[in-house]
Design an enzyme around this catalytic site. Structure first.
Site, PDB file in Angstrom:
ATOM      1  N   LYS A  78      -7.637  10.538  13.494  1.00 13.92           N
ATOM      2  CA  LYS A  78      -6.628  10.421  12.429  1.00 13.92           C
ATOM      3  C   LYS A  78      -6.666  11.676  11.562  1.00 13.92           C
ATOM      4  CE  LYS A  78      -5.341   7.075   8.800  1.00 13.92           C
ATOM      5  NZ  LYS A  78      -5.757   5.826   8.128  1.00 13.92           N
ATOM      6  N   SER A 173      -2.556   2.159   7.794  1.00 10.87           N
ATOM      7  CA  SER A 173      -2.024   3.497   7.843  1.00 10.87           C
ATOM      8  C   SER A 173      -2.434   4.308   9.075  1.00 10.87           C
ATOM      9  CB  SER A 173      -2.453   4.266   6.605  1.00 10.87           C
ATOM     10  OG  SER A 173      -3.854   4.346   6.553  1.00 10.87           O
ATOM     11  N   SER A 197      -6.437  -0.566   7.112  1.00  8.38           N
ATOM     12  CA  SER A 197      -5.685   0.476   7.810  1.00  8.38           C
ATOM     13  C   SER A 197      -6.029   0.692   9.269  1.00  8.38           C
ATOM     14  CB  SER A 197      -5.841   1.810   7.075  1.00  8.38           C
ATOM     15  OG  SER A 197      -5.189   1.736   5.833  1.00  8.38           O
TER      16      SER A 197
END
EC number: 6.3.5.7
Lengths: 530, 136
Positions: A78, A173, A197
């Protein structure tokens, strides 16, 4: 590592036996990344780096000396984890063009095991959001939008990519990481989990989304959102793979003083539970909210029944402060964000505006240009709660409520419960156009409802894909364990995974010349899925 | 800033030079005063930018107000979930560093080994001195 088992493991075994080389594997994944570019899962694809790593991995395999089970395995990270020499943006204008001079500890650990870094994945700006829709590089599309399972339910032509306006969100997210794993472009991806997330997009994309205990995995190099709740998260296609990655990542890091010194089994290999008759599963009654979709409620109930029919004790428990959890999270999160975002002033790194009149004016303009509305909104809210006149009534109050929430969990576990079973999300993935009808804060408050209490208490939790909805979309359920009982939690999750046999996503129509990864299900995981 | 236009415009009919309610009105609707806006913008070095942003803050405050319903008498604030453990302190030895060049590379404005900042100690212009907000 592999030497301790006589059993073969998916692609890891294939690499060891020379059935496929790291370079071939790398190229297949790179090709898939190109073919699935429309998903917008990746912000940066580190093709050259990956191929070079693959070359080195190949040499090691030729010499019969792979570094471990992850040697030569494509992974994605990420884009809020620092990667040396590779742009790290947090999907924000504030860090566009920022190239860290160091690797996050978790990234370094994966690289030290020979994993191939395919790229940095897309997210909500600074990991604030539950849809992966609010980053500067645009939203991430859920691969299941294009699956045969979904398209057939909607009676759409599975070959058509047009009529794309009804695509679904990945959740967030860590949506980019989820889409990357779900679309087979890598075998595991790092996400972050502050309020859910990692687990939220895992549920929406049909993946295993694991949140370790706070303190088990180093946060050094993870650009912080909420220091007291953030953890690196792991997204994989099966529980064994998540355990394998956890085994590599877990452990004390001198660079992160919030990591504990507890010993961890390395490598982490999960035993197969012969039976669950000694297990006690807790069902928190406050999680049965009116907004929960009837399909998920039904699956949750059937999962509880499954445990019971297999001999486990299944009891209802109470977490009385559940309804205040999201409010408490909101106050603590915005307060810590207000502090964490203060470092972005344009002086030492990141975006800098052109104004030179004064430091204050420069900071203000830099931050206006660099941050989106969501980030700015949270900074302002946080500053409000931290004002002298508000500190006691909001921030300290929230810290007290946090203790009550953490104690609720402790009480539940002390009553004999081994693992809690809850939904992960209120519903399956929704279309983007529907999602954006409400603002980020409202959405986050709704979507994080089952996941964020876990972050408040610092417990380990995992979302496991259970079944497809009536619309052909993935639904996940969440298991929550005691602090630092991550291995035990994953062992239960592995048993459950085997029972439910969640289907593989069918994306063949979109990928004309098939890669071996899709043809041969054995190569879909690092470990052999049972 | 836009805020000036809004609040100055509404000031007279509703009486009082400082807006609807005081900053810390616990029973109030949570309306944000112009003073509060200015104060927060200065502390945060981030501006609201629009009417919607102020409304969002008001909603955020109203949401946070729900915590009042929880009885926290005698409850200690929890700062860290690891509060029962000793924080690890490593030995005070230098093990890395000497990377000034690498770090300077990330900055937009550098002179020799210095990060260059504009002059400090110049406060942001007050609300009254500014143009109505050009960015909304």
């Amino acid at each position: 590592a592999i030497g301790q088992h006589t059993r073969e493991h998916g692609v890891s075994a294939a690499l060891k036996q020379g059935q496929i080389t790291p370079t071939e594997l790398c190229q297949k994944c790179l090709s898939l990344i190109k073919k699935t570019k429309f998903l917008n899962a990746y912000i940066t694809v580190s093709e050259e780096v990956a191929l070079k790593q693959a070359e080195e991995s190949e040499k090691r395999y030729k010499n019969g000396q792979p570094l471990g089970d992850l040697d030569g395995i494509p992974i994605a990270v990420k884009d809020n984890f620092s990667t040396s020499g590779i742009e790290t943006t947090c999907a924000s204008n504030m860090l566009k063009g920022y190239v860290p001079p160091y690797n996050a500890t978790v990234v370094q650990k994966l690289l030290d095991q020979g994993a191939l870094l395919m790229g940095k994945t897309n997210l909500d700006e600074f990991a604030m959001g539950s849809g992966s829709t609010d980053g500067v590089f645009g939203p991430v599309k859920n691969p299941w939008s294009y699956s045969k399972q979904y398209r057939e339910k909607r009676k759409q032509n599975p070959h058509s990519k047009s009529g794309d306006s009804d695509w679904l969100i990945t959740g967030g997210s860590s949506g980019g990481s989820a889409a990357a794993v779900s679309a087979f472009t890598c075998y595991a991806a790092l996400g972050s989990d502050t309020g859910g997330s990692t687990r939220n997009p895992a549920a929406h994309c049909g993946l295993v989304g694991f949140k370790p205990s706070y303190g088990l995995v180093s946060r050094h190099g993870l650009i912080p959102l909420v220091n007291s709740m953030d953890v690196p998260g792991i997204l994989t296609r099966c529980v064994d793979d998540a355990a394998m990655v956890l085994g590599v990542l877990a452990g004390h890091d001198p660079k992160d003083s919030t990591t504990v010194h507890d010993p961890i089994n390395k490598p982490l290999v999960l035993s197969s539970l012969a039976d669950v008759s000694k297990l006690c599963i807790g069902i928190p009654k406050e999680y049965l909210v009116p907004e929960l979709s009837s399909e998920i409620q039904s699956l949750w109930s059937r999962a509880a029944d499954l445990f019971e029919s297999e001999g486990a004790k299944v009891i209802e428990v109470s977490l009385p402060h559940t309804s205040y959890s999201i409010v408490c999270y909101h106050v603590l999160c915005t307060s810590e964000v207000a502090s964490n975002m203060a470092r972005f002033d344009g002086l030492q790194y990141g975006h800098r505006c052109d104004i030179d009149v004064s430091t204050e004016a420069m900071y203000a303009a830099t931050r206006r240009e660099g941050f989106n509305d969501v980030v700015r909104g949270r900074i302002l809210s946080g500053n409000f709660f931290l004002l002298k006149e508000n500190y006691e009534n909001y921030f300290v109050k929230a810290q007290k409520v946090r203790r009550l929430i953490a104690d609720d969990f402790v009480n539940a576990f002390n009553s004999g419960v081994d693992v809690l079973l809850t939904p992960t999300t209120l519903s399956e993935a929704v279309p983007y156009l529907e999602f954006i009808k409400e603002d980020n804060r409202t959405r986050s408050a709704q979507d994080d409802i089952f996941t964020q209490p876990v972050n408040m208490a610092g417990l380990p939790a995992v979302s496991i894909p259970v079944a497809l909805s009536n619309q052909g979309l993935p639904i996940g359920l969440q298991f929550i364990g005691r602090a630092f009982y991550d291995q035990q939690l994953l062992t239960v999750a592995k048993w459950f995974e085997k029972q439910v046999q969640f289907p593989v996503i069918q994306l063949q129509e979109l990928m004309d010349d098939c890669s071996a990864i899709l043809e041969n299900e054995k190569l879909a995981s690092v470990s052999l899925k049972q | 800033m836009w805020a000036r236009a809004l609040w100055l415009g509404l000031r007279t009919p509703l009486g009082g030079p400082r807006g609807f309610t005081s900053k810390t009105d616990p029973q109030g609707s949570g309306r944000i005063t112009a003073e509060m806006i200015e104060h927060l913008e200065r502390l945060a070095l981030v501006d609201f930018g629009s009417r919607e942003a102020v409304a969002r803050l008001e909603k955020a405050i109203a949401f946070a107000d729900r915590l009042r319903a929880v009885d926290t008498d005698g409850v200690e604030p929890m700062e860290s979930v690891l509060e029962d453990r000793c924080l690890y302190l490593r030995s005070d030895n230098v093990v890395e560093g000497n990377c000034a060049d690498e770090l300077l590379q990330n900055s937009h404005r550098v002179v020799e080994e210095y990060f260059v900042a504009p002059p400090g100690n110049i406060p942001l212009p007050k609300l009254d001195e500014q143009e109505p907000f050009p960015h909304s």
